[in-house]
Each structure stands twice: as C-alpha cells, then as structure tokens.
Design a protein around this motif. Structure first.
Motif, PDB file in Angstrom:
ATOM      1  N   THR A 116       0.900  -1.221   0.068  1.00  0.00           N
ATOM      2  CA  THR A 116      -0.441   0.470  -0.059  1.00  0.00           C
ATOM      3  C   THR A 116       0.574   0.967  -0.116  1.00  0.00           C
ATOM      4  OG1 THR A 116      -1.692  -1.220   1.156  1.00  0.00           O
ATOM      5  CG2 THR A 116      -1.802   1.320   1.475  1.00  0.00           C
ATOM      6  N   ILE A 117       0.970   2.333  -0.468  1.00  0.00           N
ATOM      7  CA  ILE A 117       1.487   3.616  -0.888  1.00  0.00           C
ATOM      8  C   ILE A 117       0.743   4.651  -0.909  1.00  0.00           C
ATOM      9  CG2 ILE A 117       2.516   4.746  -2.521  1.00  0.00           C
ATOM     10  CD1 ILE A 117       3.405   3.165  -4.356  1.00  0.00           C
ATOM     11  N   LEU A 118       0.853   5.307   0.494  1.00  0.00           N
ATOM     12  CA  LEU A 118       0.519   6.306   0.707  1.00  0.00           C
ATOM     13  C   LEU A 118       1.100   7.905   0.532  1.00  0.00           C
ATOM     14  CD1 LEU A 118      -1.875   8.158   2.913  1.00  0.00           C
ATOM     15  CD2 LEU A 118      -0.624   7.473   4.444  1.00  0.00           C
ATOM     16  N   THR A 119       0.651   8.734   0.101  1.00  0.00           N
ATOM     17  CA  THR A 119       1.184   9.815  -0.065  1.00  0.00           C
ATOM     18  C   THR A 119       0.398  10.889   0.150  1.00  0.00           C
ATOM     19  OG1 THR A 119       1.644   8.717  -2.953  1.00  0.00           O
ATOM     20  CG2 THR A 119       1.278  11.295  -2.365  1.00  0.00           C
ATOM     21  N   LEU A 120       1.380  11.556   1.297  1.00  0.00           N
ATOM     22  CA  LEU A 120       0.723  13.039   1.700  1.00  0.00           C
ATOM     23  C   LEU A 120       0.732  14.042   1.170  1.00  0.00           C
ATOM     24  CD1 LEU A 120       4.248  12.160   4.694  1.00  0.00           C
ATOM     25  CD2 LEU A 120       1.732  10.740   4.326  1.00  0.00           C
ATOM     26  N   ASP A 121       0.351  15.053   1.559  1.00  0.00           N
ATOM     27  CA  ASP A 121      -0.207  16.367   1.199  1.00  0.00           C
ATOM     28  C   ASP A 121       1.904  17.273   0.837  1.00  0.00           C
ATOM     29  OD1 ASP A 121      -2.356  16.350   2.326  1.00  0.00           O
ATOM     30  OD2 ASP A 121      -2.213  17.288   3.848  1.00  0.00           O
ATOM     31  N   ASP A 122       3.004  16.370   0.993  1.00  0.00           N
ATOM     32  CA  ASP A 122       3.818  16.974   0.149  1.00  0.00           C
ATOM     33  C   ASP A 122       4.608  16.334  -0.387  1.00  0.00           C
ATOM     34  OD1 ASP A 122       4.755  14.933   1.711  1.00  0.00           O
ATOM     35  OD2 ASP A 122       6.288  16.267   2.834  1.00  0.00           O
ATOM     36  N   GLY A 123       3.972  15.251  -1.015  1.00  0.00           N
ATOM     37  CA  GLY A 123       4.491  14.404  -2.100  1.00  0.00           C
ATOM     38  C   GLY A 123       4.912  13.494  -1.821  1.00  0.00           C
ATOM     39  N   THR A 124       5.485  12.955  -0.402  1.00  0.00           N
ATOM     40  CA  THR A 124       6.182  12.040  -0.535  1.00  0.00           C
ATOM     41  C   THR A 124       5.446  11.057  -0.004  1.00  0.00           C
ATOM     42  OG1 THR A 124       7.298  13.306   1.467  1.00  0.00           O
ATOM     43  CG2 THR A 124       7.877  11.381   1.676  1.00  0.00           C
ATOM     44  N   GLU A 125       6.075   9.913  -0.917  1.00  0.00           N
ATOM     45  CA  GLU A 125       5.546   7.813  -1.045  1.00  0.00           C
ATOM     46  C   GLU A 125       5.289   7.241   0.308  1.00  0.00           C
ATOM     47  OE1 GLU A 125       4.871   8.270  -5.505  1.00  0.00           O
ATOM     48  OE2 GLU A 125       5.896   6.976  -4.408  1.00  0.00           O
ATOM     49  N   LEU A 126       4.311   6.819   0.888  1.00  0.00           N
ATOM     50  CA  LEU A 126       4.642   6.215   2.240  1.00  0.00           C
ATOM     51  C   LEU A 126       5.137   4.567   1.938  1.00  0.00           C
ATOM     52  CD1 LEU A 126       3.897   7.727   5.184  1.00  0.00           C
ATOM     53  CD2 LEU A 126       6.337   7.971   4.000  1.00  0.00           C
ATOM     54  N   TRP A 127       5.956   3.109   1.134  1.00  0.00           N
ATOM     55  CA  TRP A 127       5.493   2.248   1.177  1.00  0.00           C
ATOM     56  C   TRP A 127       4.874   1.100   2.206  1.00  0.00           C
ATOM     57  CZ3 TRP A 127       9.130   1.262  -3.730  1.00  0.00           C
ATOM     58  CH2 TRP A 127       8.397   2.158  -4.649  1.00  0.00           C
ATOM     59  N   PHE A 128       4.276   0.169   2.587  1.00  0.00           N
ATOM     60  CA  PHE A 128       4.016  -0.521   3.390  1.00  0.00           C
ATOM     61  C   PHE A 128       4.047  -1.514   2.617  1.00  0.00           C
ATOM     62  CE2 PHE A 128       2.018   3.304   4.409  1.00  0.00           C
ATOM     63  CZ  PHE A 128       2.838   3.784   5.617  1.00  0.00           C
ATOM     64  N   CYS A 129       5.059  -2.060   2.441  1.00  0.00           N
ATOM     65  CA  CYS A 129       4.957  -3.964   2.100  1.00  0.00           C
ATOM     66  C   CYS A 129       5.020  -5.334   3.021  1.00  0.00           C
ATOM     67  CB  CYS A 129       6.379  -4.256   1.157  1.00  0.00           C
ATOM     68  SG  CYS A 129       6.892  -2.291   0.316  1.00  0.00           S
ATOM     69  N   HIS A 130       4.782  -6.143   2.380  1.00  0.00           N
ATOM     70  CA  HIS A 130       4.607  -7.745   3.025  1.00  0.00           C
ATOM     71  C   HIS A 130       3.419  -7.964   3.088  1.00  0.00           C
ATOM     72  CE1 HIS A 130       8.739  -8.505   1.110  1.00  0.00           C
ATOM     73  NE2 HIS A 130       9.246  -7.499   1.557  1.00  0.00           N
ATOM     74  N   GLN A 131       2.413  -6.882   3.398  1.00  0.00           N
ATOM     75  CA  GLN A 131       1.316  -7.254   4.100  1.00  0.00           C
ATOM     76  C   GLN A 131       0.665  -8.259   3.413  1.00  0.00           C
ATOM     77  OE1 GLN A 131      -1.422  -3.585   4.085  1.00  0.00           O
ATOM     78  NE2 GLN A 131      -0.208  -2.247   2.514  1.00  0.00           N
ATOM     79  N   SER A 132      -0.169  -8.479   4.813  1.00  0.00           N
ATOM     80  CA  SER A 132      -1.343 -10.406   5.168  1.00  0.00           C
ATOM     81  C   SER A 132      -1.736  -9.621   3.904  1.00  0.00           C
ATOM     82  CB  SER A 132      -0.727 -11.050   6.097  1.00  0.00           C
ATOM     83  OG  SER A 132      -1.488  -9.830   7.394  1.00  0.00           O
ATOM     84  N   SER A 133      -2.963  -8.641   4.445  1.00  0.00           N
ATOM     85  CA  SER A 133      -3.929  -8.118   4.003  1.00  0.00           C
ATOM     86  C   SER A 133      -4.318  -6.838   3.874  1.00  0.00           C
ATOM     87  CB  SER A 133      -5.592  -8.545   4.914  1.00  0.00           C
ATOM     88  OG  SER A 133      -5.228  -7.827   6.454  1.00  0.00           O
ATOM     89  N   ILE A 134      -5.253  -5.969   2.913  1.00  0.00           N
ATOM     90  CA  ILE A 134      -4.937  -4.074   3.090  1.00  0.00           C
ATOM     91  C   ILE A 134      -6.476  -4.575   3.342  1.00  0.00           C
ATOM     92  CG2 ILE A 134      -5.549  -2.972   1.004  1.00  0.00           C
ATOM     93  CD1 ILE A 134      -2.928  -4.632  -0.535  1.00  0.00           C
ATOM     94  N   SER A 135      -6.491  -2.742   3.801  1.00  0.00           N
ATOM     95  CA  SER A 135      -8.063  -2.572   4.213  1.00  0.00           C
ATOM     96  C   SER A 135      -8.591  -1.510   3.582  1.00  0.00           C
ATOM     97  CB  SER A 135      -7.763  -2.245   6.260  1.00  0.00           C
ATOM     98  OG  SER A 135      -7.559  -3.113   6.032  1.00  0.00           O
ATOM     99  N   VAL A 136      -7.868  -0.509   2.817  1.00  0.00           N
ATOM    100  CA  VAL A 136      -7.747   0.882   1.963  1.00  0.00           C
ATOM    101  C   VAL A 136      -8.573  -0.072   0.841  1.00  0.00           C
ATOM    102  CG1 VAL A 136      -7.285   1.732   3.698  1.00  0.00           C
ATOM    103  CG2 VAL A 136      -5.186   1.215   2.297  1.00  0.00           C
ATOM    104  N   SER A 137      -8.772   1.407   0.519  1.00  0.00           N
ATOM    105  CA  SER A 137      -7.827   1.405  -1.406  1.00  0.00           C
ATOM    106  C   SER A 137      -7.984   2.824  -1.792  1.00  0.00           C
ATOM    107  CB  SER A 137     -10.011   1.458  -1.868  1.00  0.00           C
ATOM    108  OG  SER A 137     -10.459   2.455  -1.822  1.00  0.00           O
ATOM    109  N   VAL A 138      -7.339   2.437  -3.439  1.00  0.00           N
ATOM    110  CA  VAL A 138      -7.149   3.815  -4.203  1.00  0.00           C
ATOM    111  C   VAL A 138      -7.550   4.993  -4.016  1.00  0.00           C
ATOM    112  CG1 VAL A 138      -6.001   4.491  -6.390  1.00  0.00           C
ATOM    113  CG2 VAL A 138      -5.053   2.191  -5.671  1.00  0.00           C
ATOM    114  N   GLY A 139      -7.578   6.208  -3.632  1.00  0.00           N
ATOM    115  CA  GLY A 139      -7.918   7.413  -3.932  1.00  0.00           C
ATOM    116  C   GLY A 139      -8.975   7.706  -2.608  1.00  0.00           C
ATOM    117  N   GLN A 140      -8.558   6.510  -1.495  1.00  0.00           N
ATOM    118  CA  GLN A 140      -9.192   6.922  -0.267  1.00  0.00           C
ATOM    119  C   GLN A 140      -8.469   8.139   0.619  1.00  0.00           C
ATOM    120  OE1 GLN A 140     -10.259   3.604   1.682  1.00  0.00           O
ATOM    121  NE2 GLN A 140     -10.602   4.445   3.907  1.00  0.00           N
TER     122      GLN A 140
END
Length: 344
Positions: A272-296
């Motif tokens: 899951t990639i979370l993009t902050l307001d300043d443009g920084t991308e945070l990558w969360f990898c090797h998850q067993s499950s994803i609880s969000v969707s793109v654009g949320q």
C-alpha cells in the motif's frame, strides 16, 4: 742667604802707566789702565763694614738682578720639589729687598738683615698642609658622594618609572584579558542559550508533529535497517526499515494523506502506497491483507492493513520505505521518522 762679595780694587802701579795719552787728548788719574786681576782664596776675603763701590755700581746691579732671578728660581724649584716629592714643606726666609739701590746705598747698615716673612706658600707647615689637604679631600668626597646620591636617585627614579609602566601594562593586559574572557563567556552563554532555545523549539515542534505522526505498528522488533548490504536484496542493499511482528498485527497510517496504490507488487508482496500532502510516498510492503483502496483519504493512525509475509521474505514483518517527492530512490526511514518526532 749668601750674596756676591764686592770685588776689591785692583792695585795701582804708577810705574806701569803708559806714557801715551789715554782718552781724549789727556790722561786722567781716575782711569786705567788696570792690571789683570785673577782672584784667589786670599783675595776673596769678606769685606766688613761700610764700603763704597762708586765705579762698579753697574756691575753690582747686574749681580743683584742675577741674585733675584736665582732666588725666584730657587723658590720655584722648591715648590716643584715639594709638589713632586710630597715631602713636608720647609720654611725659607728671604732678606727684605725693597730695592736693589738700597743694597748699594752708602747709608745702609753694616750688614743685611734677613726677614722671616715667607715669600710663598712653601713656608706653610706640614700640619697646615695636612689640614688643607684634609679639607680639600672632604670637599671632594662630599661632592663625589653628592653626585653618587644624585645618580642613585636618578636610577631609582627610572626604575620606579619602569616598574610603574610595567605594572600599568600588566594591569591593562589583565583588564583586556578579563574583558576578552568576559566576552567569551557571554558569547558562550548566549550561544548555549540560543542552542537551548532552538532545542526547546525543536522539541515543541516535534511534539506537535508527533501528534500528527505515529509509528506504523506496535509490538515490533527492528531487524534490518536502511543501507545494509546483502545478496537477498535485488539492489544489493536494503532499501527500507523492517519492523518484525506477528502476522495480522495492525498497520496504521503514519500521517494524513491519500492512498495512491493498494495491491500486489511482486517481490514486495501486497503493498500500500500512502502519498502525503507534500508529495512524500510511504510504502507499506509484505502485508497479509489490505484495508484501504486507491483514492481513499486517511488520517494519522487509521488502519490500512495487517502485517504478513507475502513477497520475497524470510518471515512476517513490515517493510517500510520513504520516497520524497515520489522519487525512485528512497531515503533512510529511521532518519525521516525521527525528523517527525518519532523514535522507532
């Protein structure tokens, strides 16, 4: 003192008189010719009493002149001898000679009386000379002592002036040194105060940020850090920060932002990639499950997934990467989290 004795008249022998006239046309009975006179001891007997020297006055006058010169020479010689030898002076009495003519006068006495009046300082006694020498020596000694004291006073005055100047210079140097030390202390105190104020301000800022940021998970152990080298990573080194935790441990949004990716990503497993307001991308990898969707839109602390072991892994953990501005190359997540007031 002895004087020249008057020469006796030469014997007159009328039979030896020349028949020729002598003078200006006539012969005078009171003129020569004279016989040659050779003085002997018998003929030089002293003349006693009154005597006349009518025709030899000029000769005696010359003799008296010679006598005076001799007396002066004797006096001078005596003075020089006294000055050179250092012997005590001897008193010399000279006859009273008011004039040479008085010696040749018919009315003079039977004999010449001497005078005890000294003609010069030669007649001064040794005691007087010693007293005069002592006085002169004392005067010279006093003058030398006065000069020595004056020179000593000058030396002491110069020494005192030099000492005062040295003391003044030392005081000025000490004052300048104290001033510099005070300035240095003040500058150090100011710098320290500024540093403390800056540190305090940063702590306050981080505290405020900490309210806005949070760690991605809890009950974890850091197993691999950014930059570690190894063959298990395709790039040759570790590109993120690993939080080892049991499978199913909740993964939270570190900060408010927008979900820009949620799904499978090859070796990263479920990401899951979370993009902050300043443009920084945070990558969360090797998850067993994803609880969000793109654009949320999510806020700090919202659950976005769970820890797993999908992709290229050796065990369940959360692999976190930070990409400022969405760049391909990431930065050290540890430093970035600390910059947000968080301590992993």
């Amino acid at each position: 003192m002895a004087s020249n004795r008057p020469a006796p008249e030469a014997p007159f022998v009328p039979s030896q008189r020349s028949t020729e006239s002598f003078g200006y046309g006539s012969y005078r009975t009171d003129e020569g010719p004279w016989e040659e006179w050779n003085p002997t001891e018998e003929s030089l007997t002293p003349v006693r009493g009154r005597h006349r020297v009518a025709k030899q006055r000029g000769g005696l006058a010359r003799s008296s002149t010679v006598l005076g010169v001799g007396v002066i020479a004797a006096v001078g010689a005596g003075g020089m001898a006294s000055a050179n030898t250092g012997k005590p002076p001897v008193s010399i009495s000279m006859p009273d000679l008011p004039s040479v003519g008085s010696l040749l006068s018919d009315d003079s006495g039977d004999s010449v009386k001497g005078s005890t009046t000294p003609l010069s300082g030669i007649g001064v006694t040794s005691a007087d000379t010693a007293q005069g020498t002592t006085d002169a020596g004392e005067a010279l000694r006093s003058r030398i002592m006065a000069q020595a004291e004056q020179q000593q006073d000058q030396v002491e005055t110069k020494a005192a002036a030099a000492e005062a100047a040295a003391a003044e210079k030392a005081a000025a140097d000490a004052a300048a040194k104290a001033e510099k030390e005070a300035e240095a202390k003040a500058a150090a105190a100011k710098k320290k105060a500024e540093e403390e104020a800056a540190k305090k301000a940063e702590a306050e800022r981080l505290a405020e940020l900490a309210k806005q940021y949070t760690l991605p998970t809890s009950s974890y152990t850091l197993t691999s850090t950014f930059g570690e080298a190894g063959s298990m990573w395709s790039s040759g080194y570790h590109t993120g920060l690993d939080f080892a935790a049991p499978t199913g441990t909740l993964i939270k949004a570190i900060h408010s932002g927008t979900i820009t990716e949620a799904g499978w990503a090859g070796s990263y497993g479920y990401r899951t990639i979370l993009t902050l307001d300043d443009g920084t991308e945070l990558w969360f990898c090797h998850q067993s499950s994803i609880s969000v969707s793109v654009g949320q839109k999510v806020t700090t602390g919202d659950v976005i997934g769970r820890v797993g072991a999908t992709g290229n892994v050796t065990g369940p953990h959360l692999h976190l990467e930070v990409h400022p501005g969405g760049s391909a190359d990431g930065i050290d997540p540890m430093a970035w989290l600390r910059g947000k007031g968080l301590t992993p």
